[in-house]
Design a protein around this motif. Sequence first.
Motif, PDB file in Angstrom:
ATOM      1  N   PHE A 121       0.836  -1.212   0.000  1.00 43.42           N
ATOM      2  CA  PHE A 121       0.000   0.000   0.000  1.00 43.42           C
ATOM      3  C   PHE A 121       0.864   1.252   0.000  1.00 43.42           C
ATOM      4  CE2 PHE A 121      -1.933   3.409   2.516  1.00 43.42           C
ATOM      5  CZ  PHE A 121      -3.053   3.682   1.738  1.00 43.42           C
ATOM      6  N   GLN A 122       1.930   1.240   0.801  1.00 46.76           N
ATOM      7  CA  GLN A 122       2.801   2.414   0.881  1.00 46.76           C
ATOM      8  C   GLN A 122       3.530   2.649  -0.433  1.00 46.76           C
ATOM      9  OE1 GLN A 122       2.961   4.642   3.218  1.00 46.76           O
ATOM     10  NE2 GLN A 122       1.534   3.578   4.577  1.00 46.76           N
ATOM     11  N   ALA A 123       3.897   1.577  -1.141  1.00 44.12           N
ATOM     12  CA  ALA A 123       4.629   1.719  -2.397  1.00 44.12           C
ATOM     13  C   ALA A 123       3.797   2.455  -3.443  1.00 44.12           C
ATOM     14  CB  ALA A 123       5.031   0.340  -2.928  1.00 44.12           C
ATOM     15  N   PHE A 124       2.466   2.248  -3.443  1.00 50.29           N
ATOM     16  CA  PHE A 124       1.605   2.894  -4.428  1.00 50.29           C
ATOM     17  C   PHE A 124       1.183   4.295  -4.022  1.00 50.29           C
ATOM     18  CE2 PHE A 124       0.982  -1.529  -5.742  1.00 50.29           C
ATOM     19  CZ  PHE A 124       1.148  -1.392  -7.112  1.00 50.29           C
TER      20      PHE A 124
ATOM     21  N   ASP B 173       6.238  11.150  -6.488  1.00 45.97           N
ATOM     22  CA  ASP B 173       7.199  10.878  -7.546  1.00 45.97           C
ATOM     23  C   ASP B 173       8.264  11.958  -7.693  1.00 45.97           C
ATOM     24  OD1 ASP B 173       4.462   9.645  -9.512  1.00 45.97           O
ATOM     25  OD2 ASP B 173       5.866   8.521  -8.249  1.00 45.97           O
ATOM     26  N   GLU B 174       8.326  12.934  -6.784  1.00 43.49           N
ATOM     27  CA  GLU B 174       9.247  14.050  -6.931  1.00 43.49           C
ATOM     28  C   GLU B 174      10.685  13.678  -6.592  1.00 43.49           C
ATOM     29  OE1 GLU B 174       7.763  17.174  -4.541  1.00 43.49           O
ATOM     30  OE2 GLU B 174       5.888  17.394  -5.692  1.00 43.49           O
ATOM     31  N   PHE B 175      10.896  12.676  -5.806  1.00 46.12           N
ATOM     32  CA  PHE B 175      12.233  12.280  -5.365  1.00 46.12           C
ATOM     33  C   PHE B 175      13.015  11.630  -6.505  1.00 46.12           C
ATOM     34  CE2 PHE B 175      15.192   9.216  -3.540  1.00 46.12           C
ATOM     35  CZ  PHE B 175      15.838   9.976  -2.583  1.00 46.12           C
TER      36      PHE B 175
ATOM     37  N   SER C  22      13.176   6.312  -2.777  1.00 40.66           N
ATOM     38  CA  SER C  22      12.298   7.441  -2.484  1.00 40.66           C
ATOM     39  C   SER C  22      12.615   7.913  -1.073  1.00 40.66           C
ATOM     40  CB  SER C  22      10.833   6.993  -2.570  1.00 40.66           C
ATOM     41  OG  SER C  22      10.507   6.165  -1.461  1.00 40.66           O
ATOM     42  N   PRO C  23      12.005   8.997  -0.602  1.00 44.24           N
ATOM     43  CA  PRO C  23      12.246   9.408   0.785  1.00 44.24           C
ATOM     44  C   PRO C  23      11.849   8.340   1.799  1.00 44.24           C
ATOM     45  CG  PRO C  23      11.223  11.186  -0.449  1.00 44.24           C
ATOM     46  CD  PRO C  23      11.181   9.971  -1.335  1.00 44.24           C
ATOM     47  N   GLU C  24      10.943   7.440   1.387  1.00 47.71           N
ATOM     48  CA  GLU C  24      10.473   6.404   2.312  1.00 47.71           C
ATOM     49  C   GLU C  24      11.230   5.087   2.197  1.00 47.71           C
ATOM     50  OE1 GLU C  24       7.361   9.345   1.413  1.00 47.71           O
ATOM     51  OE2 GLU C  24       8.402   7.902   0.120  1.00 47.71           O
TER      52      GLU C  24
ATOM     53  N   TYR D 192      11.726   0.938   5.286  1.00 47.36           N
ATOM     54  CA  TYR D 192      10.653   1.912   5.064  1.00 47.36           C
ATOM     55  C   TYR D 192      10.646   2.897   6.229  1.00 47.36           C
ATOM     56  CZ  TYR D 192       6.018   3.982   5.136  1.00 47.36           C
ATOM     57  OH  TYR D 192       4.977   4.873   5.197  1.00 47.36           O
ATOM     58  N   THR D 193      10.620   4.191   5.914  1.00 43.42           N
ATOM     59  CA  THR D 193      10.614   5.222   6.942  1.00 43.42           C
ATOM     60  C   THR D 193       9.449   6.162   6.701  1.00 43.42           C
ATOM     61  OG1 THR D 193      13.030   5.149   7.098  1.00 43.42           O
ATOM     62  CG2 THR D 193      11.947   7.059   8.057  1.00 43.42           C
TER      63      THR D 193
END
Length: 336
Positions: free
Chosen positions: A20-23, A27-29, A71-73, A107-108
């Motif tokens: 769920f978090q991946a979707f 997309d800015e990173f 990504s940031p996460e 994941y953060t």
Amino acid sequence: MTHSGMKTKFLIAFFLFFTFQAFSQEDEFEPSGKPFARIFANFHQGITGSATDQAAFELVRGYLGYEYSFSPEFYAKINLDVGSPDDLSPLSKIRRYAYFKNAYLRYTNADLQIEFGLIGLKQFKLQETIWERRYLMKTIVDEHRLGSSADLGVNFHYKFSPKIDADFTMMNGEGYSSLQMDDVFKYSLGTTFRVPRNFTSRVVFDIMHDEISETTLTIFTSYDFRKKWNIAGEFVLRQNDGWKANRDIYAWSFYGKYNLTDKYQLFARYDKIESNILEGETLPWRLADDGTALVAGIQFKPINNIKMALNYHDWYPWAANMEGGGFIFLDLEVKM
């Protein structure tokens, strides 16, 4: 519901959470990654006891890896550990075995951090950071195999405030150089707190159940004075070692450092490990492995990514029929 069924549902929920978090991420990173390497080497010369006829140059360990931020996460890391096998063969220092030390996804999200895969265990990270000299000696739990610095599993870490955080880990319990195919898992609960001022402390409790429970309690505290000097202490209690009732191990480790300049640092460490005496016996059950260790020396850091230390290292066994030995070491760490 069975114990295995609960673990299966837990892992499914964990996978769905990541999906769920991946979707839902932005997309800015711009993704990026970099390779890294680390080398531990030394020269040692025996000077007392059973060590007087021992001397060698040694490449102790090498780490090769790559880290990548999607990504940031989301962040991933893979780290290959190349070292000597843990056997007593005369060829053990010549051969080199490679293991995956780390291979995980992180994941953060704000104060929550989750790691899944072959992860580094947080109960070692703090002590290694404060000890600062993993390249010449492991922390006491890792040194005496009361735990492993990495394992296959999942870790949840939450930061309640800048002064208090907690973490929970579910892992195989066999370390990063072994694969486990049974349903026996190790569970770990730890907390780190940075109060009062200049103190950093951590408490960790591990449990692994197989007919009976093997447990490990680790208590650590450190005091830092204006980044000039630091002193730290650690106590470890292992109960029912190897799932054998009443076989307990007690370990203490004390270490400190004093910064002479930005490049030179004095350090010292004292370890003690012992086992209990079983009912009906007269000697500790693991007497051959009980004893004390002393390390002291001076470290030189010419630049940030290079450390070298001239130090004295002594092991004094408690068994009357065993002779200890003292060494002079010149240790080196190089980061790339």
